[in-house]
Design a protein around this motif. Sequence first.
Motif, PDB file in Angstrom:
ATOM      1  N   UNK A  82       0.831  -1.203   0.000  1.00  0.00           N
ATOM      2  CA  UNK A  82       0.000   0.000   0.000  1.00  0.00           C
ATOM      3  C   UNK A  82       0.865   1.253   0.000  1.00  0.00           C
ATOM      4  N   UNK A  83       0.492   2.205  -0.850  1.00  0.00           N
ATOM      5  CA  UNK A  83       1.239   3.463  -0.897  1.00  0.00           C
ATOM      6  C   UNK A  83       0.966   4.307   0.344  1.00  0.00           C
ATOM      7  N   UNK A  84      -0.254   4.162   0.885  1.00  0.00           N
ATOM      8  CA  UNK A  84      -0.603   4.851   2.134  1.00  0.00           C
ATOM      9  C   UNK A  84      -0.726   3.823   3.246  1.00  0.00           C
ATOM     10  N   UNK A  85      -0.050   4.060   4.346  1.00  0.00           N
ATOM     11  CA  UNK A  85      -0.055   3.137   5.484  1.00  0.00           C
ATOM     12  C   UNK A  85      -0.827   3.763   6.637  1.00  0.00           C
ATOM     13  N   UNK A  86      -1.960   3.162   6.989  1.00  0.00           N
ATOM     14  CA  UNK A  86      -2.773   3.693   8.079  1.00  0.00           C
ATOM     15  C   UNK A  86      -2.024   3.563   9.405  1.00  0.00           C
ATOM     16  N   UNK A  87      -2.308   4.463  10.307  1.00  0.00           N
ATOM     17  CA  UNK A  87      -1.622   4.450  11.606  1.00  0.00           C
ATOM     18  C   UNK A  87      -2.266   3.480  12.586  1.00  0.00           C
ATOM     19  N   UNK A  88      -3.509   3.119  12.370  1.00  0.00           N
ATOM     20  CA  UNK A  88      -4.168   2.197  13.287  1.00  0.00           C
ATOM     21  C   UNK A  88      -5.582   1.918  12.846  1.00  0.00           C
ATOM     22  N   UNK A  89      -6.359   1.261  13.701  1.00  0.00           N
ATOM     23  CA  UNK A  89      -7.749   0.965  13.408  1.00  0.00           C
ATOM     24  C   UNK A  89      -7.925  -0.192  12.442  1.00  0.00           C
ATOM     25  N   UNK A  90      -9.169  -0.310  11.926  1.00  0.00           N
ATOM     26  CA  UNK A  90      -9.501  -1.427  11.031  1.00  0.00           C
ATOM     27  C   UNK A  90      -8.659  -1.393   9.760  1.00  0.00           C
ATOM     28  N   UNK A  91      -8.440  -0.189   9.208  1.00  0.00           N
ATOM     29  CA  UNK A  91      -7.673  -0.079   7.965  1.00  0.00           C
ATOM     30  C   UNK A  91      -6.277  -0.654   8.129  1.00  0.00           C
ATOM     31  N   UNK A  92      -5.617  -0.338   9.222  1.00  0.00           N
ATOM     32  CA  UNK A  92      -4.267  -0.850   9.453  1.00  0.00           C
ATOM     33  C   UNK A  92      -4.283  -2.377   9.620  1.00  0.00           C
ATOM     34  N   UNK A  93      -5.301  -2.877  10.329  1.00  0.00           N
ATOM     35  CA  UNK A  93      -5.393  -4.328  10.516  1.00  0.00           C
ATOM     36  C   UNK A  93      -5.580  -5.041   9.182  1.00  0.00           C
ATOM     37  N   UNK A  94      -6.423  -4.434   8.317  1.00  0.00           N
ATOM     38  CA  UNK A  94      -6.609  -5.038   6.994  1.00  0.00           C
ATOM     39  C   UNK A  94      -5.321  -4.997   6.187  1.00  0.00           C
ATOM     40  N   UNK A  95      -4.610  -3.884   6.230  1.00  0.00           N
ATOM     41  CA  UNK A  95      -3.353  -3.765   5.498  1.00  0.00           C
ATOM     42  C   UNK A  95      -2.340  -4.788   5.992  1.00  0.00           C
ATOM     43  N   UNK A  96      -2.262  -4.986   7.304  1.00  0.00           N
ATOM     44  CA  UNK A  96      -1.343  -5.987   7.849  1.00  0.00           C
ATOM     45  C   UNK A  96      -1.713  -7.386   7.367  1.00  0.00           C
TER      46      UNK A  96
END
Length: 297
Positions: A82-96
């Motif tokens: 991902x070009x943008x990396x979320x700092x936390x929350x559901x979005x970050x969990x999905x990215x991980x």
Amino acid sequence: MLTLLKTIILGIVEGVTEWLPISSTGHLILVGNLLDLGQSEAFTEMFNVVIQLGAILAVVVIYFWRLWPFHTAKNAAEKTQFSYRASGGFTRKFQDFADKYLYMDKIVLWLKIAVALIPAVLVGALFDNWLEAHLYKPVPVAVMLILYGVLFIVIENWNRGRKPRISRIRQISWKNAFLIGCFQALAVIPGTSRSGATIVGGLLLGMSRTVAAEFTFYLAIPTMFGASVLKLAKFGLHFSAAEAVILLTGMVVAFVVSIFVIRFLMEYIRKHDFKVFGWYRIVLGALVLVLAAAGIL
């Protein structure tokens, strides 16, 4: 034994014509008029659709690793997808999770396939019964065979010398995926050819022949699976032993033949255009019109 032989012939017809842009439904209707399976009209209509499950399986087998979107954590990329990396929350969990287990390019491909499905789903839901009642006949099939045969020749002549703008699957945009789906929706008319309509659309949108054909194969998986499930639900799952044997035999034959036909087509179009299929459609359509006028079909 005679019925089984007829079923094998229909399986071969399905396996060949599903992937070549010459209309599998049209050929099954025409050949079915000559080879009566001795079953009810409802079973024959269902058979002509559900036999496609065998052809679908061939695509799944050949392209499995290009379409399978999961991998193990051991095969995870060193860098995030991902070009943008979320700092936390559901979005970050999905990215991980995606970084660890998913090929995101394949997920995006499946989402584009889903977008391409929308037009055919809508048109099929609205007009399926009417089309079966009015157009599943030799003359409408012949007209569509000729019309799309002419289109193939015209488009290939127009494309001569042009360099494709889209030479890889991942270059297909969301808009182009939807437009391909609109072309596929035209294939609810028998004789059009689902692969023929989508390939024509792909060529008009600037895709190379191989990309247009490959995306057509991918799009066939949910399209044909969904159509088969709906036909089975409409017919019911109460098969006689004879009906079950006919259906399974047709599917197995269609699967085996499809394996060879898909590989042949992809090799063929690397060096040749689609005009030969256009001429075939025109000749066959004209022949069908003559036979229909003579009362043979």
